[in-house]
Design a protein around this motif. Structure first.
Motif, PDB file in Angstrom:
ATOM      1  N   LEU A  79      24.170  -2.059  55.494  1.00 30.79           N
ATOM      2  CA  LEU A  79      23.047  -1.141  55.631  1.00 30.79           C
ATOM      3  C   LEU A  79      23.123   0.021  54.660  1.00 30.79           C
ATOM      4  O   LEU A  79      22.138   0.743  54.476  1.00 30.79           O
ATOM      5  CB  LEU A  79      22.973  -0.619  57.074  1.00 30.79           C
ATOM      6  CG  LEU A  79      22.790  -1.704  58.146  1.00 30.79           C
ATOM      7  CD1 LEU A  79      22.707  -1.066  59.522  1.00 30.79           C
ATOM      8  CD2 LEU A  79      21.558  -2.552  57.877  1.00 30.79           C
ATOM      9  N   ASN A  80      24.291   0.218  54.030  1.00 36.56           N
ATOM     10  CA  ASN A  80      24.399   1.235  52.986  1.00 36.56           C
ATOM     11  C   ASN A  80      23.497   0.931  51.798  1.00 36.56           C
ATOM     12  O   ASN A  80      23.232   1.804  50.969  1.00 36.56           O
ATOM     13  CB  ASN A  80      25.849   1.332  52.488  1.00 36.56           C
ATOM     14  CG  ASN A  80      26.764   2.026  53.462  1.00 36.56           C
ATOM     15  OD1 ASN A  80      26.458   3.097  53.955  1.00 36.56           O
ATOM     16  ND2 ASN A  80      27.898   1.412  53.750  1.00 36.56           N
ATOM     17  N   THR A  81      23.043  -0.305  51.674  1.00 32.42           N
ATOM     18  CA  THR A  81      22.211  -0.692  50.535  1.00 32.42           C
ATOM     19  C   THR A  81      20.730  -0.483  50.790  1.00 32.42           C
ATOM     20  O   THR A  81      19.908  -0.797  49.929  1.00 32.42           O
ATOM     21  CB  THR A  81      22.452  -2.170  50.169  1.00 32.42           C
ATOM     22  OG1 THR A  81      22.058  -3.002  51.276  1.00 32.42           O
ATOM     23  CG2 THR A  81      23.917  -2.426  49.857  1.00 32.42           C
ATOM     24  N   ILE A  82      20.356   0.041  51.946  1.00 33.58           N
ATOM     25  CA  ILE A  82      18.954   0.254  52.287  1.00 33.58           C
ATOM     26  C   ILE A  82      18.668   1.751  52.296  1.00 33.58           C
ATOM     27  O   ILE A  82      19.273   2.492  53.064  1.00 33.58           O
ATOM     28  CB  ILE A  82      18.617  -0.365  53.657  1.00 33.58           C
ATOM     29  CG1 ILE A  82      18.862  -1.876  53.605  1.00 33.58           C
ATOM     30  CG2 ILE A  82      17.183  -0.065  54.052  1.00 33.58           C
ATOM     31  CD1 ILE A  82      18.679  -2.572  54.924  1.00 33.58           C
ATOM     32  N   PRO A  83      17.764   2.240  51.462  1.00 34.62           N
ATOM     33  CA  PRO A  83      17.496   3.683  51.374  1.00 34.62           C
ATOM     34  C   PRO A  83      16.684   4.182  52.563  1.00 34.62           C
ATOM     35  O   PRO A  83      15.555   3.740  52.788  1.00 34.62           O
ATOM     36  CB  PRO A  83      16.713   3.822  50.063  1.00 34.62           C
ATOM     37  CG  PRO A  83      16.061   2.493  49.877  1.00 34.62           C
ATOM     38  CD  PRO A  83      16.987   1.475  50.470  1.00 34.62           C
ATOM     39  N   GLU A 108      30.693   7.453  48.243  1.00 30.48           N
ATOM     40  CA  GLU A 108      29.841   7.876  47.131  1.00 30.48           C
ATOM     41  C   GLU A 108      28.919   6.714  46.791  1.00 30.48           C
ATOM     42  O   GLU A 108      29.381   5.599  46.561  1.00 30.48           O
ATOM     43  CB  GLU A 108      30.661   8.285  45.919  1.00 30.48           C
ATOM     44  CG  GLU A 108      29.805   8.862  44.802  1.00 30.48           C
ATOM     45  CD  GLU A 108      30.631   9.442  43.666  1.00 30.48           C
ATOM     46  OE1 GLU A 108      30.162  10.360  42.987  1.00 30.48           O
ATOM     47  OE2 GLU A 108      31.772   8.945  43.458  1.00 30.48           O
ATOM     48  N   ARG A 109      27.619   6.984  46.771  1.00 28.24           N
ATOM     49  CA  ARG A 109      26.643   5.915  46.588  1.00 28.24           C
ATOM     50  C   ARG A 109      25.565   6.325  45.601  1.00 28.24           C
ATOM     51  O   ARG A 109      25.000   7.412  45.689  1.00 28.24           O
ATOM     52  CB  ARG A 109      25.988   5.563  47.929  1.00 28.24           C
ATOM     53  CG  ARG A 109      24.954   4.445  47.836  1.00 28.24           C
ATOM     54  CD  ARG A 109      24.263   4.254  49.183  1.00 28.24           C
ATOM     55  NE  ARG A 109      23.442   5.405  49.547  1.00 28.24           N
ATOM     56  CZ  ARG A 109      22.968   5.620  50.772  1.00 28.24           C
ATOM     57  NH1 ARG A 109      23.269   4.786  51.751  1.00 28.24           N
ATOM     58  NH2 ARG A 109      22.217   6.686  51.027  1.00 28.24           N
ATOM     59  N   TRP A 110      25.296   5.428  44.662  1.00 26.64           N
ATOM     60  CA  TRP A 110      24.143   5.533  43.773  1.00 26.64           C
ATOM     61  C   TRP A 110      23.211   4.369  44.100  1.00 26.64           C
ATOM     62  O   TRP A 110      23.664   3.240  44.283  1.00 26.64           O
ATOM     63  CB  TRP A 110      24.564   5.450  42.305  1.00 26.64           C
ATOM     64  CG  TRP A 110      25.300   6.651  41.805  1.00 26.64           C
ATOM     65  CD1 TRP A 110      26.650   6.841  41.761  1.00 26.64           C
ATOM     66  CD2 TRP A 110      24.711   7.844  41.265  1.00 26.64           C
ATOM     67  NE1 TRP A 110      26.952   8.079  41.235  1.00 26.64           N
ATOM     68  CE2 TRP A 110      25.780   8.713  40.925  1.00 26.64           C
ATOM     69  CE3 TRP A 110      23.407   8.268  41.043  1.00 26.64           C
ATOM     70  CZ2 TRP A 110      25.571   9.972  40.369  1.00 26.64           C
ATOM     71  CZ3 TRP A 110      23.198   9.515  40.489  1.00 26.64           C
ATOM     72  CH2 TRP A 110      24.255  10.353  40.153  1.00 26.64           C
ATOM     73  N   MET A 111      21.918   4.655  44.138  1.00 24.39           N
ATOM     74  CA  MET A 111      20.971   3.615  44.496  1.00 24.39           C
ATOM     75  C   MET A 111      19.680   3.813  43.716  1.00 24.39           C
ATOM     76  O   MET A 111      19.212   4.940  43.533  1.00 24.39           O
ATOM     77  CB  MET A 111      20.684   3.674  46.004  1.00 24.39           C
ATOM     78  CG  MET A 111      19.767   2.580  46.529  1.00 24.39           C
ATOM     79  SD  MET A 111      19.368   2.815  48.299  1.00 24.39           S
ATOM     80  CE  MET A 111      21.000   2.885  49.029  1.00 24.39           C
ATOM     81  N   ASN A 116      28.198   1.341  45.579  1.00 23.55           N
ATOM     82  CA  ASN A 116      28.684   2.038  46.765  1.00 23.55           C
ATOM     83  C   ASN A 116      30.207   1.993  46.790  1.00 23.55           C
ATOM     84  O   ASN A 116      30.801   0.917  46.685  1.00 23.55           O
ATOM     85  CB  ASN A 116      28.113   1.372  48.026  1.00 23.55           C
ATOM     86  CG  ASN A 116      28.361   2.179  49.274  1.00 23.55           C
ATOM     87  OD1 ASN A 116      28.090   3.373  49.314  1.00 23.55           O
ATOM     88  ND2 ASN A 116      28.887   1.540  50.308  1.00 23.55           N
ATOM     89  N   LYS A 117      30.835   3.163  46.909  1.00 25.50           N
ATOM     90  CA  LYS A 117      32.292   3.250  46.943  1.00 25.50           C
ATOM     91  C   LYS A 117      32.717   3.875  48.266  1.00 25.50           C
ATOM     92  O   LYS A 117      32.286   4.987  48.597  1.00 25.50           O
ATOM     93  CB  LYS A 117      32.816   4.085  45.776  1.00 25.50           C
ATOM     94  CG  LYS A 117      32.534   3.494  44.403  1.00 25.50           C
ATOM     95  CD  LYS A 117      33.089   4.373  43.292  1.00 25.50           C
ATOM     96  CE  LYS A 117      32.809   3.773  41.922  1.00 25.50           C
ATOM     97  NZ  LYS A 117      33.331   4.633  40.824  1.00 25.50           N
ATOM     98  N   THR A 133      34.569  -1.094  46.273  1.00 26.24           N
ATOM     99  CA  THR A 133      33.427  -0.815  45.404  1.00 26.24           C
ATOM    100  C   THR A 133      32.514  -2.027  45.421  1.00 26.24           C
ATOM    101  O   THR A 133      32.936  -3.134  45.061  1.00 26.24           O
ATOM    102  CB  THR A 133      33.873  -0.525  43.971  1.00 26.24           C
ATOM    103  OG1 THR A 133      34.709   0.634  43.965  1.00 26.24           O
ATOM    104  CG2 THR A 133      32.671  -0.280  43.075  1.00 26.24           C
ATOM    105  N   ARG A 134      31.287  -1.810  45.873  1.00 30.02           N
ATOM    106  CA  ARG A 134      30.308  -2.899  45.921  1.00 30.02           C
ATOM    107  C   ARG A 134      29.169  -2.573  44.972  1.00 30.02           C
ATOM    108  O   ARG A 134      28.416  -1.621  45.201  1.00 30.02           O
ATOM    109  CB  ARG A 134      29.791  -3.104  47.345  1.00 30.02           C
ATOM    110  CG  ARG A 134      30.763  -3.822  48.264  1.00 30.02           C
ATOM    111  CD  ARG A 134      30.188  -4.014  49.664  1.00 30.02           C
ATOM    112  NE  ARG A 134      30.997  -4.917  50.454  1.00 30.02           N
ATOM    113  CZ  ARG A 134      32.062  -4.561  51.160  1.00 30.02           C
ATOM    114  NH1 ARG A 134      32.435  -3.287  51.157  1.00 30.02           N
ATOM    115  NH2 ARG A 134      32.754  -5.445  51.851  1.00 30.02           N
TER     116      ARG A 134
END
Length: 970
Positions: free
Chosen positions: A141-145, A322-325, A349-350, A420-421
């Motif tokens: 769910l970290n990949t959903i803004p 730490e996440r960039w999206m 995502n780290k 790290t994904r």
């Protein structure tokens, strides 16, 4: 065992949720609306929509299965940086992995409908499959803004016939904003009242129309950062508590005093514990069994209560992140019949994890003549030499002895992992009208996830053993190969930096996951067959291909590690061809006692390259005798094929909590138990007399290519009530009953269950359960093999209740009066049980319990009530979440009484959250709030805990948090 596998043994409806619709809403931003026919007082045209749970596009959709919607405002009111913070409190879910999942945990965040496992919950974005983040097929769910979410639609009770086999427990569909105009920038800061565990979040959304309004493009970017919080930063979690621990090893405020808990921990200690215990100074007043070592090489007895190692402070209570999206969506109307659309997402995502230094438990060779020991300890070790001291040719004086030891490698530093994904997904599709009320939708998506896991400060098992066997003067290794440096583990602080460098290893594991999905759907109407309305039909085909590979580091694959879980490669994949159809058949409308009567049917045929052909089907009925009341019922036959991890996982070890029935955990063992324990490796006379070395027991887990599909029968019955006499009030009540047969899980349901079934139920040395257990020479369990298997049965049932009511009042802070909305969501779990083996007959009863058998707490009753007042530019909201008390599952399942346990019950919890939004002007909005405003602390848990002396994804162990944010629109 992983937390996900533990959760297989419980099913529940988690209480909480804010701004849930009483049934479901037909559109964004609607709260308190019924999923029934539009309110008869409304004179408006309803847009044709497709609501999650059906592929049929039509008006006035009435759902035969329970559907709930969470509006976008809920994510803002809760200050949720990650979407799992909201979903974990929904009534249909049990918390999955989240921001406090350090051990167990893997850096992901998951949703788990009905507590049946996240791999049985299908996560969609805009109605389509999304990025898989694990080889089990689950979505991180970290990949959903959260900022881009328009609403979240949750369908429970199974949806395999409509969406595919992994929708066994239901579907969570994130509907995203895809037609945005303008620019919006927001930022949020979140911290605790202690000024730590900060979170930062910055979002930017921009979009606009082009080609005279025929197209739109939307771009979203996000940066999020979450700082760490250690368990040692809170008194609650500073000490690892255990039953019978030392009451003097507690925080200053005597946490746990009076409950039978004390400072406990691991038998792997900095001074080294030996489980091979020769007698020191035999025949004297100073005689004792050697248990541990002082820094000068002298020995001492070992006391679990006072000598065990407190591993808690080195663990994260809040994982850093730490996440960039970046996400982009666009659509363009090519002509009247063809619209092209596309979606693209990239996420980096780290998430680090940190554990206490390596606990090195292994058998080593010891030179009794080593100067690492004092003279009396040397003599004790010499007594274990087995060769003949009277034979001068035997080499007796030079013989090493073998001992099983536990050494906490504090000199090596804490174990650290960084997940790290890097993930991306691209989708292209075409939809449009065919004519005569028919439409089509064809799409293709490709997704890939690259997961790099970097591990630091582990210890090589082979080098550790090599470096302990030293020469008589202690200056060299008996085997000097590879640059071996002597390792003096006998006493705290005795290991040199050179020895640390020799045994220290790092590792890198790589997981790659690729998914391709092609789908085509045609939907429309077949005419009015009954005079009650158009018959809706959707027909579709789907092709899906999943491939993944886990490549562990050489050290991990070989098992030459002592600190991290060893694991073998997992490589595999499958593809499936599927055909599905769905029909909505209106039967009666506008008749006495039948304002509306409608039937629904769905079926899906899937041909898997691994599991072969499977069928899923469903049938439902909705009946509105009058306009104010609608009744609904549905039966679903859901079938789930095993995923890549379940089929092909290489053997890997884990350390779940478990109790050894042969240890002193069992008082007055029977003759049968004594015989069986001794037959499996317990020394004669020790059954019921030895203390289990650690609360965690090593399990060996792995895939099984012979698995076959599991099936579930789901029944739901419900009512939607929208009384005309009470404008603004809606209520839904739904009963569910789910039975899963041939459920895919670990053998026997896990390590603890295998031990229980072997020693307390079947009591047969030749059974598969007893054969799974191996023991060390001292009698303690060495490993338990718990590979994947089709186990017996999982059952769960309960009742959901949702109510919403809105009214206008004359008072407020600003002119014009206010509106007040109440939203209540509650659940009652009637039954939650697992039968690991139908032939054995053992049933684990888990409703209203927590512990090593049932896992995460499953309160029988829980509710959430949100009260929101809107007055001009100001909105105030108070959320009350209540969780019923739960008891240790050993009371129901192991025959223990409350008096047998220091913490038989975890008390009921009340959490209150307060938030606000304020529109400063048409371009600027301020918002903020506080969660857990009364700073509730959970009840302490001893041996039955998950981590941090509690279950930190269910109970707040961090304390009151405050957040403040601003949103600027242009």
């Amino acid at each position: 065992m992983s937390k996900e596998l533990m959760k297989l043994r419980r099913s529940a409806l988690m209480g909480s949720a804010a701004t849930l619709l009483a049934s479901f809403a037909l559109g964004a931003g609607v709260t308190g609306a019924s999923a029934q026919d539009a309110d008869s007082d409304f004179d408006m045209d309803l847009e044709e929509v497709t609501v999650t749970g059906s592929r049929i596009v039509r008006r006035d959709l009435t759902a035969p299965s329970p559907i709930s919607t969470v509006g976008a405002e809920e994510f803002q009111l809760t200050g949720a940086q990650n979407v799992e913070q909201v979903l974990a409190t929904l009534p249909q879910t049990i918390p999955g992995f989240g921001g406090s999942s350090n051990n167990p945990g893997d850096g992901t965040a998951t949703v788990d409908l009905r507590g049946l496992g996240s791999f049985r919950t299908l996560v969609l974005v805009n109605g389509r499959r999304y990025l898989q983040s694990r080889q089990s097929g689950t979505v991180d769910l970290n990949t959903i803004p959260s900022t881009l979410i328009e609403r979240v639609e949750v369908v429970t009770g199974g949806a395999s016939a409509v969406y595919g086999s992994d929708a066994m427990s239901g579907v969570v569909n994130f509907v995203m904003k895809d037609d945005y105009e303008g620019l919006e920038v927001s930022g949020q800061y979140d911290t605790t009242v202690h000024g730590d565990a900060e979170k930062y979040n910055i979002d930017a959304t921009m979009g606009g129309n082009f080609a005279d309004g025929r197209g739109n493009a939307t771009l979203f970017v996000n940066y999020a950062k979450r700082k760490s919080l250690m368990q040692g930063d809170r008194k609650f979690s500073t000490y690892a508590l255990g039953e019978g621990g030392d009451p003097d090893r507690l925080p200053g405020e005597a946490y746990g005093a009076g409950t039978g808990l004390g400072g406990f921990g691991s038998s792997g200690i900095p001074g080294t514990r030996t489980f091979t215990r020769p007698t020191v100074n035999p025949g004297t007043a100073g005689e004792y069994l050697l248990g541990r070592f002082n820094s000068d090489g002298s020995g001492a007895p070992y006391s679990a209560a006072s000598d065990s190692f407190n591993y808690a402070p080195d663990n994260f209570l809040q994982l850093p992140q730490e996440r960039w999206m970046a996400s982009a969506m666009a659509h363009y109307q090519i002509n009247d019949s063809v619209r092209m659309y596309t979606e693209a997402t990239f996420v980096s995502n780290k998430v680090p994890q940190e554990l206490a230094p390596t606990p090195a438990f292994t058998t080593v060779e010891i030179n009794p003549d080593s100067p690492f020991f004092t003279a009396d300890v040397q003599e004790a070790w010499r007594s274990l030499r087995t060769l003949d001291p009277n034979d001068p040719n035997s080499g007796w004086e030079d013989e090493n002895v073998f001992a099983f030891v536990g050494r906490r490698m504090v000199e090596n530093g804490p174990r650290q992992a960084l997940d790290t994904r890097d993930a991306f997904r691209i989708l292209v599709g075409f939809d449009g009208e065919i004519g005569d009320g028919w439409s089509y939708d064809v799409s293709y998506s490709y997704a890939r996830v690259d997961n790099f896991q970097f591990l630091k400060n582990d210890v090589s098992a082979s080098r550790f053993v090599q470096a302990i066997a030293v020469t008589d003067d202690g200056t060299a290794c008996q085997d000097p190969s590879g640059g071996c440096v002597p390792l003096n583990i006998f006493g705290a602080g005795n290991i040199s930096q050179e020895a640390v460098d020799f045994v220290n290893i790092s590792a890198t594991n790589v997981t790659q996951i690729e998914t391709q999905n092609i789908q085509g759907i045609v939907s429309g109407t077949l005419g009015d067959w009954t005079g009650a309305g158009e018959v809706g039909l959707a027909i579709g085909v789907e092709y899906r291909k999943d491939e993944s590979a886990f490549t562990p580091d050489t050290f991990l694959a070989s098992g030459d590690v002592l600190g991290f879980n060893a694991g073998e490669p997992t490589v595999g994949g499958f593809d499936t061809y599927e055909v599905f159809a769905e029909m909505a058949l209106p039967l009666i409308t506008g008749a006495p006692m039948a304002e509306n009567l409608e039937a629904s049917l769905a079926a899906r045929y899937a041909d898997y390259s691994t599991a072969g052909s499977v069928w899923s089907y469903a049938g439902g009925l909705t009946w509105a005798p009058v306009a104010d009341i609608s009744l609904r019922a549905q039966y679903q036959r859901a079938v789930r094929a095993p995923n890549v991890l379940e089929l092909f996982q290489g053997n890997a070890n884990g350390f779940p909590g478990a109790s050894d029935p042969c240890s002193d955990a069992t008082a007055s063992p029977s003759a049968t138990l004594i015989s069986l324990c001794e037959a499996t490796g317990v020394p004669a006379g020790q059954t019921g007399n030895f203390t289990q070395a650690n609360g965690q027991i090593e399990g060996i887990f792995g895939g099984n290519p012979d698995l076959f599909e599991e099936s579930a029968d789901t029944y739901t019955f419900g009512a939607v009530i929208t009384p005309e006499a009470i404008p603004g009030f809606t209520m839904t009540v739904d009963y569910y009953d789910i039975t899963i047969d041939d459920a895919i899980s670990t053998l026997g349901g896990g390590v603890n269950n295998i031990l229980d079934i072997c020693y307390n139920t079947v009591q047969d040395l030749n059974s598969i359960y007893c054969q799974a257990v191996t023991r060390r020479l001292d009698g303690n369990v060495d490993t338990v093999f718990a590979g994947n298997a089709n186990i017996g049965q999982i059952k769960t049932s309960g009742v959901d209740l949702q109510m919403s009511y809105g009214m206008d009042v004359d008072f407020g802070f600003f002119e014009g009066g206010s509106s007040i909305d109440f939203n209540f969501v509650g659940t009652h779990v009637i039954n939650n049980e697992v039968t690991p083996d139908l032939f054995v007959g053992t049933v684990n009863d888990c409703e209203g319990t927590y512990g090593n058998t049932c896992g995460e707490p499953d309160p029988q009753y829980r509710f959430n009530l949100r009260t929101t007042m809107t007055n001009g530019p100001l909105q105030l909201s108070l959320n009350w979440r209540w969780l019923d008390s739960v008891e240790d599952d050993q009371i129901k399942n192991a025959g223990l009484t409350r008096a047998d346990l220091p913490v038989p019950t975890l008390k009921a919890e009340n959490y209150f959250d307060l938030s606000f939004t304020y529109d400063v002007n048409e371009n600027l909005q301020m918002y903020g709030g506080a969660r857990n405003i009364f700073n509730n602390k959970p009840t302490f848990v001893g041996d039955s805990q998950e981590q941090a002396n509690t279950f930190p994804e269910t109970y707040d162990a961090i304390g009151t948090r405050v957040f403040l944010g601003a949103r600027v629109r242009f």
